[in-house]
Scaffold this active site. Structure first.
Site, short mmCIF file in Angstrom:
data_model
loop_
_atom_site.label_atom_id
_atom_site.label_comp_id
_atom_site.label_asym_id
_atom_site.label_seq_id
_atom_site.Cartn_x
_atom_site.Cartn_y
_atom_site.Cartn_z
N HIS A 91 -3.82 45.79 21.42
CA HIS A 91 -3.04 46.82 20.72
C HIS A 91 -1.54 46.50 20.82
O HIS A 91 -1.07 46.02 21.86
CB HIS A 91 -3.33 48.20 21.33
CG HIS A 91 -2.80 49.31 20.48
ND1 HIS A 91 -1.48 49.65 20.47
CD2 HIS A 91 -3.40 50.10 19.57
CE1 HIS A 91 -1.30 50.63 19.59
NE2 HIS A 91 -2.45 50.92 19.03
N GLU A 161 -3.16 46.69 11.95
CA GLU A 161 -2.25 47.81 12.25
C GLU A 161 -0.81 47.30 12.19
O GLU A 161 -0.30 46.78 13.20
CB GLU A 161 -2.49 48.34 13.67
CG GLU A 161 -3.80 49.03 13.88
CD GLU A 161 -3.71 50.04 15.03
OE1 GLU A 161 -4.05 51.20 14.79
OE2 GLU A 161 -3.30 49.68 16.13
P1 PGA Z 1 -1.44 56.38 14.81
O1 PGA Z 1 -1.88 55.29 15.89
O2 PGA Z 1 -2.70 56.77 14.05
O3 PGA Z 1 -0.88 57.51 15.59
O4 PGA Z 1 -0.44 55.73 13.91
C1 PGA Z 1 -2.75 54.25 15.57
C2 PGA Z 1 -2.82 53.27 16.70
O5 PGA Z 1 -1.77 53.00 17.32
O6 PGA Z 1 -3.90 52.74 17.02
#
Ligand code: PGA
Length: 248
Positions: A91, A161
């Site tokens: 992450h 992401e």
């Molecule tokens: P968010 O986080 O949905 O609050 O943008 C997603 C993540 O960091 O996995």
């Protein structure tokens, strides 16, 4: 119609076990993976009937022992024995705040796969790279994929992401578009196609996913689910997300 997977990344929330259990009970649905902080895994597992359990990290000292002199770490075999099925690795918050490198993430991926955990690998470019243009972003993500998945022996789930799209690190000058997301999904899929052991892997999307935008994101065949942070902590909102995802 393939089922979409919705993954709840609770991050460092909530603060008590009773809140964690209450939230898990409220959103216990099929095709949902709940990733609570380590101390709540067992309690959450006990109340799950339809959803599956994930952790937010695991260490690389994997099989066969899964133990060693690593103060503070939690290994994949330990998690597996606890009933954890999935693990989020790489992450962007761990890369940024805890200094996780591509090499460390690769070691974690390999250990988790060997232990029988399903890996959810997060990749995504930071704002300064996206501002250079889409080809810089694609190069960045390609490097993450080849380094993080080096030697991977079976399918994983890759969560695209973009760091700047995550709700808590939003860049006000950038806006995600379906074209951007699909372009990156395409790149990730072609990486899978070129790497036979991971050819059956999936692509999901994460970054400020809510009930307002989930439909627009996952109606594409190539986006096979979503990783949800902030919105997964609000049970009514998260249930809406789950409900909408069932239409696709
Ligand atoms: P968010 O986080 O949905 O609050 O943008 C997603 C993540 O960091 O996995």
């Amino acid at each position: 119609m393939s089922k979409k997977i919705i993954i709840a990344n609770w991050k460092l929330n909530p603060i008590t076990e009773s809140e964690a259990v209450r939230l898990a009970k409220a959103v216990d649905e099929k095709d949902v993976v709940i990733c609570p902080p380590f101390p709540f895994l067992s309690a959450v597992k006990k109340v799950m009937k339809k959803s599956r359990l994930g952790s937010q990290d695991s260490f690389w000292d994997g099989p066969p022992s899964g133990s060693g002199a690593y103060t503070g770490e939690v290994s994949a075999p330990m998690l597996k024995k606890l009933g954890v099925q999935y693990v989020i690795l790489g992450h962007s918050e761990r890369r940024r705040h805890l200094g996780e490198t591509d090499e460390m993430i690769n070691k974690k991926v390999l250990a988790a796969l060997k232990s029988g955990l399903e890996v959810i690998l997060c990749v995504g470019e930071p704002a300064e790279i996206r501002k250079e243009g889409s080809s810089a972003a694609k190069t960045f993500v390609s490097h993450q994929l080849s380094k993080n998945l080096k030697g991977a022996s079976r399918a994983v789930t890759v969560a695209y992401e973009p760091v700047w799209a995550i709700s808590t690190s939003r860049d006000p000058n950038l806006k995600e578009t379906p074209e951007m997301i699909l372009e990156m999904a395409d790149l990730i899929k072609s990486f899978f196609a070129k790497n036979p052991p991971v050819s059956q892997s999936k692509v999901i999307y994460g970054g400020s996913v809510t009930s307002d935008n989930i439909g627009r994101i996952i109606h594409y065949k190539d986006i096979e689910g979503a990783l949800v942070g902030g919105a997964s902590l609000r049970s009514v909102e998260f249930k809406k997300i789950i409900k909408i995802s069932k239409n696709y």
